[in-house]
Design an enzyme around this catalytic site. Structure first.
Site, PDB file in Angstrom:
ATOM      1  CD  GLU A 299     -29.499  -6.962  -6.576  1.00 23.65           C
ATOM      2  OE1 GLU A 299     -30.063  -6.076  -7.421  1.00 23.65           O
ATOM      3  OE2 GLU A 299     -29.640  -8.076  -6.876  1.00 23.65           O
TER       4      GLU A 299
ATOM      5  NE  ARG B 201     -32.571   0.972 -14.831  1.00 26.84           N
ATOM      6  CZ  ARG B 201     -31.200   1.066 -14.464  1.00 26.84           C
ATOM      7  NH1 ARG B 201     -30.299   1.553 -15.076  1.00 26.84           N
ATOM      8  NH2 ARG B 201     -30.984   0.519 -13.200  1.00 26.84           N
TER       9      ARG B 201
HETATM   10  P1  AMP Z   1     -32.235  -1.349  -4.300  1.00 23.18           P
HETATM   11  O1  AMP Z   1     -31.780  -0.104  -3.312  1.00 23.18           O
HETATM   12  O2  AMP Z   1     -31.467  -2.607  -3.980  1.00 23.18           O
HETATM   13  O3  AMP Z   1     -33.761  -1.684  -4.021  1.00 23.18           O
HETATM   14  O4  AMP Z   1     -31.966  -1.297  -5.519  1.00 23.18           O
HETATM   15  C1  AMP Z   1     -32.891  -0.678  -6.627  1.00 23.18           C
HETATM   16  C2  AMP Z   1     -32.055   0.291  -7.462  1.00 23.18           C
HETATM   17  O5  AMP Z   1     -30.929  -0.467  -8.172  1.00 23.18           O
HETATM   18  C3  AMP Z   1     -32.995   0.723  -8.502  1.00 23.18           C
HETATM   19  O6  AMP Z   1     -32.898   2.106  -8.727  1.00 23.18           O
HETATM   20  C4  AMP Z   1     -32.775  -0.208  -9.857  1.00 23.18           C
HETATM   21  O7  AMP Z   1     -32.675   0.871 -10.960  1.00 23.18           O
HETATM   22  C5  AMP Z   1     -31.119  -0.655  -9.329  1.00 23.18           C
HETATM   23  N1  AMP Z   1     -31.316  -2.171  -9.485  1.00 23.18           N
HETATM   24  C6  AMP Z   1     -30.983  -2.947  -8.426  1.00 23.18           C
HETATM   25  N2  AMP Z   1     -31.061  -4.312  -8.845  1.00 23.18           N
HETATM   26  C7  AMP Z   1     -31.429  -4.356 -10.215  1.00 23.18           C
HETATM   27  C8  AMP Z   1     -31.351  -5.137 -11.195  1.00 23.18           C
HETATM   28  N3  AMP Z   1     -31.353  -6.529 -10.684  1.00 23.18           N
HETATM   29  N4  AMP Z   1     -31.703  -4.884 -12.565  1.00 23.18           N
HETATM   30  C9  AMP Z   1     -31.697  -3.744 -12.640  1.00 23.18           C
HETATM   31  N5  AMP Z   1     -31.655  -2.549 -11.847  1.00 23.18           N
HETATM   32  C10 AMP Z   1     -31.454  -2.984 -10.666  1.00 23.18           C
END
Ligand code: AMP
Length: 187
Positions: free
Chosen positions: A112, A75
């Site tokens: 996450e 995205r």
């Molecule tokens: P992080 O590495 O935990 O910061 O996760 C960020 C990545 O995971 C981004 O590329 C987001 O597209 C995706 N992502 C994580 N959590 C969500 C969420 N609650 N909703 C949508 N995309 C998420």
């Protein structure tokens, strides 16, 4: 004379982001139980709101004069190329493992929900190129940190990050020690 009535007052950033917030759809338990997924597809499909989102994500970085916008799969790509166009920059993809055709650098990181590896082309930038990193969401910050490390391995100079959404409770920004971290919307 200063005009103070509601019709003429300057729009605050809250006024501007309210319709953007309303166009983001929360999807409970996707892609797995317990995750509230922030679905930006209705926002991307709305011409006025897409333009506003791109303008507001790019504006804080105009003065930093980036030369290249890095978008994180997938995205992040949708936002990064429009921001790059707006800032008169090139765009460089950071992709999931095995997708880029030429020689790459790789970084593994925790999500996450799960674990993953990202890659960048080794020759993505000229040395010292001024780089802005873009993604849709910062959650734990693992993805953004991996992206910054990759940009640095490829000899880019990371100026900052522009996110559409920050999930503030997960404190992702504390992982990043870059000059400028901007998030348009915080939950
Ligand atoms: P992080 O590495 O935990 O910061 O996760 C960020 C990545 O995971 C981004 O590329 C987001 O597209 C995706 N992502 C994580 N959590 C969500 C969420 N609650 N909703 C949508 N995309 C998420």
């Amino acid at each position: 004379m200063v005009k103070t009535n509601a019709a003429t007052r300057k729009k605050t950033s809250d006024d501007l982001t309210q319709p953007i917030i309303q166009a983001i759809r929360p999807i409970p338990n996707f892609p797995r139980q317990g995750i509230l997924f922030r679905d930006i597809t209705p926002l991307l499909a709305n011409p006025k709101l897409l333009r506003l989102t791109i303008d507001l994500m790019a504006a804080p970085f105009i003065k930093l004069k980036p030369e290249c916008v890095v978008g994180i799969e997938s995205r992040g790509f949708l936002l990064a190329s429009a921001i790059a166009y707006h800032l008169n920059c090139g765009v460089v993809p950071i992709r999931k493992k095995g997708k880029l055709p030429a020689a790459t650098y790789a970084e593994s990181y925790d999500l996450e929900y799960g674990q993953d590896t990202l890659e960048i082309h080794q020759d993505a930038f000229k040395k010292g190129r001024r780089v802005l990193i873009v993604d849709d969401v910062i959650a734990t910050g693992g993805t953004a940190l991996a992206a910054a490390r990759l940009a640095q391995k490829a000899k880019g100079q990371v100026l900052g990050f522009s996110f559409l959404i920050e999930l503030a409770a997960l404190s992702g920004r504390q992982k990043l020690d870059h000059q400028k971290i901007h998030a348009l919307i915080r939950y």
